[in-house]
Design a protein around this motif. Structure first.
Motif, PDB file in Angstrom:
ATOM      1  N   GLU A 113       0.830  -1.227   0.103  1.00  0.00           N
ATOM      2  CA  GLU A 113       0.058  -0.017  -0.107  1.00  0.00           C
ATOM      3  C   GLU A 113       0.691   1.216  -0.126  1.00  0.00           C
ATOM      4  N   GLU A 114       1.794   1.135   0.785  1.00  0.00           N
ATOM      5  CA  GLU A 114       2.880   2.268   0.794  1.00  0.00           C
ATOM      6  C   GLU A 114       3.477   2.737  -0.409  1.00  0.00           C
ATOM      7  N   GLU A 115       4.013   1.619  -1.239  1.00  0.00           N
ATOM      8  CA  GLU A 115       4.382   1.947  -2.506  1.00  0.00           C
ATOM      9  C   GLU A 115       3.388   2.660  -3.545  1.00  0.00           C
ATOM     10  N   PHE A 116       2.154   2.281  -3.431  1.00  0.00           N
ATOM     11  CA  PHE A 116       1.043   2.775  -4.144  1.00  0.00           C
ATOM     12  C   PHE A 116       0.708   4.233  -3.774  1.00  0.00           C
ATOM     13  N   ILE A 117       0.692   4.697  -2.558  1.00  0.00           N
ATOM     14  CA  ILE A 117       0.654   5.791  -1.844  1.00  0.00           C
ATOM     15  C   ILE A 117       2.018   6.899  -2.624  1.00  0.00           C
ATOM     16  N   ARG A 118       3.141   6.190  -2.318  1.00  0.00           N
ATOM     17  CA  ARG A 118       4.014   6.907  -3.126  1.00  0.00           C
ATOM     18  C   ARG A 118       4.188   7.451  -4.277  1.00  0.00           C
ATOM     19  N   LEU A 119       3.442   6.549  -5.110  1.00  0.00           N
ATOM     20  CA  LEU A 119       3.482   6.710  -6.620  1.00  0.00           C
ATOM     21  C   LEU A 119       2.537   7.701  -6.727  1.00  0.00           C
ATOM     22  N   ALA A 120       1.312   7.730  -6.066  1.00  0.00           N
ATOM     23  CA  ALA A 120       0.222   8.569  -6.426  1.00  0.00           C
ATOM     24  C   ALA A 120       0.707  10.000  -5.805  1.00  0.00           C
ATOM     25  N   GLU A 121       1.403   9.899  -4.892  1.00  0.00           N
ATOM     26  CA  GLU A 121       2.097  11.530  -4.255  1.00  0.00           C
ATOM     27  C   GLU A 121       3.006  11.936  -5.275  1.00  0.00           C
ATOM     28  N   ILE A 122       3.989  11.241  -5.852  1.00  0.00           N
ATOM     29  CA  ILE A 122       4.765  11.886  -7.113  1.00  0.00           C
ATOM     30  C   ILE A 122       4.209  12.246  -7.993  1.00  0.00           C
ATOM     31  N   LEU A 123       2.830  11.690  -8.532  1.00  0.00           N
ATOM     32  CA  LEU A 123       2.058  12.367  -9.790  1.00  0.00           C
ATOM     33  C   LEU A 123       1.457  13.503  -9.311  1.00  0.00           C
ATOM     34  N   ARG A 124       0.927  13.690  -8.066  1.00  0.00           N
ATOM     35  CA  ARG A 124       0.210  14.613  -7.710  1.00  0.00           C
ATOM     36  C   ARG A 124       1.362  16.086  -7.694  1.00  0.00           C
ATOM     37  N   GLU A 125       2.785  15.457  -7.021  1.00  0.00           N
ATOM     38  CA  GLU A 125       3.441  16.687  -7.128  1.00  0.00           C
ATOM     39  C   GLU A 125       3.681  17.118  -8.619  1.00  0.00           C
TER      40      GLU A 125
ATOM     41  N   GLY B  83       1.578  17.350 -10.919  1.00  0.00           N
ATOM     42  CA  GLY B  83       0.339  18.023 -11.448  1.00  0.00           C
ATOM     43  C   GLY B  83      -0.680  17.090 -12.216  1.00  0.00           C
ATOM     44  N   GLU B  84      -0.354  15.644 -12.117  1.00  0.00           N
ATOM     45  CA  GLU B  84      -1.023  14.832 -12.905  1.00  0.00           C
ATOM     46  C   GLU B  84      -2.478  14.454 -12.122  1.00  0.00           C
ATOM     47  N   GLU B  85      -3.381  14.061 -13.042  1.00  0.00           N
ATOM     48  CA  GLU B  85      -4.990  13.880 -12.465  1.00  0.00           C
ATOM     49  C   GLU B  85      -5.367  12.934 -12.410  1.00  0.00           C
ATOM     50  N   ALA B  86      -5.064  11.869 -13.187  1.00  0.00           N
ATOM     51  CA  ALA B  86      -5.459  10.611 -13.051  1.00  0.00           C
ATOM     52  C   ALA B  86      -4.807   9.361 -13.249  1.00  0.00           C
ATOM     53  N   ILE B  87      -5.242   8.321 -12.406  1.00  0.00           N
ATOM     54  CA  ILE B  87      -4.376   7.216 -11.963  1.00  0.00           C
ATOM     55  C   ILE B  87      -5.262   6.078 -12.339  1.00  0.00           C
ATOM     56  N   GLU B  88      -4.732   4.756 -12.639  1.00  0.00           N
ATOM     57  CA  GLU B  88      -5.401   3.479 -12.647  1.00  0.00           C
ATOM     58  C   GLU B  88      -4.540   2.539 -11.950  1.00  0.00           C
ATOM     59  N   LEU B  89      -4.907   1.995 -10.837  1.00  0.00           N
ATOM     60  CA  LEU B  89      -4.352   1.161  -9.845  1.00  0.00           C
ATOM     61  C   LEU B  89      -4.408  -0.408 -10.480  1.00  0.00           C
ATOM     62  N   ASN B  90      -3.217  -0.721 -10.723  1.00  0.00           N
ATOM     63  CA  ASN B  90      -3.266  -2.252 -11.121  1.00  0.00           C
ATOM     64  C   ASN B  90      -3.359  -3.258  -9.744  1.00  0.00           C
ATOM     65  N   ILE B  91      -4.343  -3.630  -9.410  1.00  0.00           N
ATOM     66  CA  ILE B  91      -4.385  -4.499  -8.092  1.00  0.00           C
ATOM     67  C   ILE B  91      -4.040  -5.965  -8.491  1.00  0.00           C
ATOM     68  N   SER B  92      -3.753  -6.585  -9.612  1.00  0.00           N
ATOM     69  CA  SER B  92      -3.417  -7.771  -9.646  1.00  0.00           C
ATOM     70  C   SER B  92      -2.053  -8.034  -9.345  1.00  0.00           C
ATOM     71  N   CYS B  93      -1.198  -6.954  -8.887  1.00  0.00           N
ATOM     72  CA  CYS B  93       0.112  -7.369  -8.550  1.00  0.00           C
ATOM     73  C   CYS B  93       0.259  -7.880  -7.063  1.00  0.00           C
TER      74      CYS B  93
ATOM     75  N   VAL C  84      -4.125  11.065  -0.396  1.00  0.00           N
ATOM     76  CA  VAL C  84      -3.043  11.872  -0.925  1.00  0.00           C
ATOM     77  C   VAL C  84      -3.457  12.356  -2.368  1.00  0.00           C
ATOM     78  N   PHE C  85      -4.385  11.797  -2.982  1.00  0.00           N
ATOM     79  CA  PHE C  85      -4.576  11.989  -4.387  1.00  0.00           C
ATOM     80  C   PHE C  85      -6.021  12.537  -4.595  1.00  0.00           C
ATOM     81  N   GLU C  86      -6.406  13.739  -4.910  1.00  0.00           N
ATOM     82  CA  GLU C  86      -7.528  14.072  -5.188  1.00  0.00           C
ATOM     83  C   GLU C  86      -8.273  13.741  -6.583  1.00  0.00           C
ATOM     84  N   GLY C  87      -7.357  13.383  -7.702  1.00  0.00           N
ATOM     85  CA  GLY C  87      -7.728  13.515  -8.766  1.00  0.00           C
ATOM     86  C   GLY C  87      -8.490  12.107  -8.981  1.00  0.00           C
ATOM     87  N   PHE C  88      -8.589  11.701 -10.235  1.00  0.00           N
ATOM     88  CA  PHE C  88      -9.492  10.541 -10.716  1.00  0.00           C
ATOM     89  C   PHE C  88      -8.751   9.214 -10.264  1.00  0.00           C
ATOM     90  N   ILE C  89      -9.156   8.361  -9.751  1.00  0.00           N
ATOM     91  CA  ILE C  89      -8.773   7.081  -9.522  1.00  0.00           C
ATOM     92  C   ILE C  89      -9.457   5.919  -9.994  1.00  0.00           C
TER      93      ILE C  89
END
Ligand SMILES: Cc1cc2nc3c(=O)[nH]c(=O)nc-3n(C[C@H](O)[C@H](O)[C@H](O)COP(=O)(O)O)c2cc1C
Length: 294
Positions: free
Chosen positions: A106-118, A120-130, A157-162
């Motif tokens: 979970e921590e790695e996903f959160i860090r990735l989302a934070e990096i994208l927020r930083e 200015g990106e606004e849309a992510i797709e979480l691959n939960i098959s990993c 940490v991410f207000e954009g589209f999830i």
């Protein structure tokens, strides 16, 4: 046309699926920026991790009569290199980008989302098959509770589209419900189906991987029909789209937009051809859709 997937607005219902167009450079060898912006509503990046991943040893691909088994193993240069080397050119395209992410925890996903927020990106797709290393390597997708916590954590940490990209196997409905109550914006249904192919007998060579392509479309169409009957979140369809009819079938059964994956590996112009076909079908049958799209 404008297409809405929750609060994400697309010019066309066609999205190019993760992992089937390289990191950007491959796609741009074949399609001009004009062609892309004409036909494509959004691009989903290759699955990105915090650190570079070299992927699985060969064999990585095997064609089956109606599909493709892949065992790429999520090879990618890591998010930092991606942002430095590939992202600037993709950003120039003025097509919405959705970042496909995979973490080992979970921590790695959160860090990735934070990096994208930083950036200015606004849309992510979480691959939960990993695999979730903190839970003994079992895929996130096997536990709706773990998925619920994951989305709650990323949402903080991410207000954009999830969007959450579901696995087609395991507790799919429970996971979809968990995504809805945890605050996801959309579901991508679905990833590839676990499969095995025999390449040769002597020596015995097998490939274990994910099946994609036309073989899986009826399976994914059923899954989407079931999920959309119980869940209000918008659904992005992914599975075996080769034609405009495939796109229309998914839209008719409840999807708000549709991804094209394996078709790109056969013909990189597929999104353009499929867009022309879907325009025709929408002219004839668009009245049958009632998704608030125009
Ligand atoms: C070679 C290959 C690589 C893929 N890489 C990813 C990936 O990195 N992340 C992901 O979520 N899905 C990945 N996928 C799954 C596709 O995005 C898509 O969901 C799946 O192939 C089903 O759609 P299709 O039948 O249109 O290909 C990959 C698929 C293929 C064939």
């Amino acid at each position: 046309m404008t297409w809405k997937v929750g609060n994400l607005e697309l010019k066309t219902p066609i999205i190019i699926a993760s992992g089937t167009w390289g990191l950007g450079d491959t796609l741009l060898q074949y399609l001009t920026p004009q062609e892309l912006t004409y036909a494509v509503g959004a691009l989903v990046t290759k699955g990105l991790s915090l650190e570079p991943m070299s992927g699985n040893p060969p064999p990585r691909l095997m064609e089956t009569p109606c599909g493709l088994i892949n065992s790429i193993g999520l090879e990618n240069p890591g998010i930092k290199t991606f942002l430095e080397d590939y992202y600037p050119r993709l950003r120039e395209l003025k097509i919405p980008l959705i970042f496909n992410l995979h973490g080992n925890s979970e921590e790695e996903f959160i860090r990735l989302a934070e990096i994208l927020r930083e950036v200015g990106e606004e849309a992510i797709e979480l691959n939960i098959s990993c695999p979730n290393v903190k839970k003994g390597g079992i895929s996130f997708s096997q536990s709706p509770e773990v998925v619920f916590e994951l989305i709650r954590g990323v949402r903080k940490v991410f207000e954009g589209f999830i969007a959450v990209k579901l696995s087609p196997v395991g507790p799919v409905m429970e996971t979809a419900l968990a995504c809805e109550s945890a605050g996801a914006d959309a579901l991508t249904i679905a990833n590839t189906y676990p499969a095995l192919g025999i390449i040769s007998y002597e020596p015995l060579r097998i490939i274990r991987g994910g099946l994609s392509g036309p073989a899986i479309k009826p399976l994914t169409l059923r899954l989407i029909t079931e999920v959309s009957s119980r869940i209000k979140l918008p659904i992005i369809a992914s599975g075996g789209v080769m034609s405009g009819k495939d796109v229309f079938d998914y839209l008719l059964m409840g999807a708000s937009a549709v991804q094209i994956g394996t078709a790109n590996l056969i013909d990189p112009w597929s999104p353009i051809k499929i867009y022309e076909e879907i325009k025709e079908l929408l002219r004839s049958y668009g009245r049958l859709l009632d998704k608030g799209n125009t």
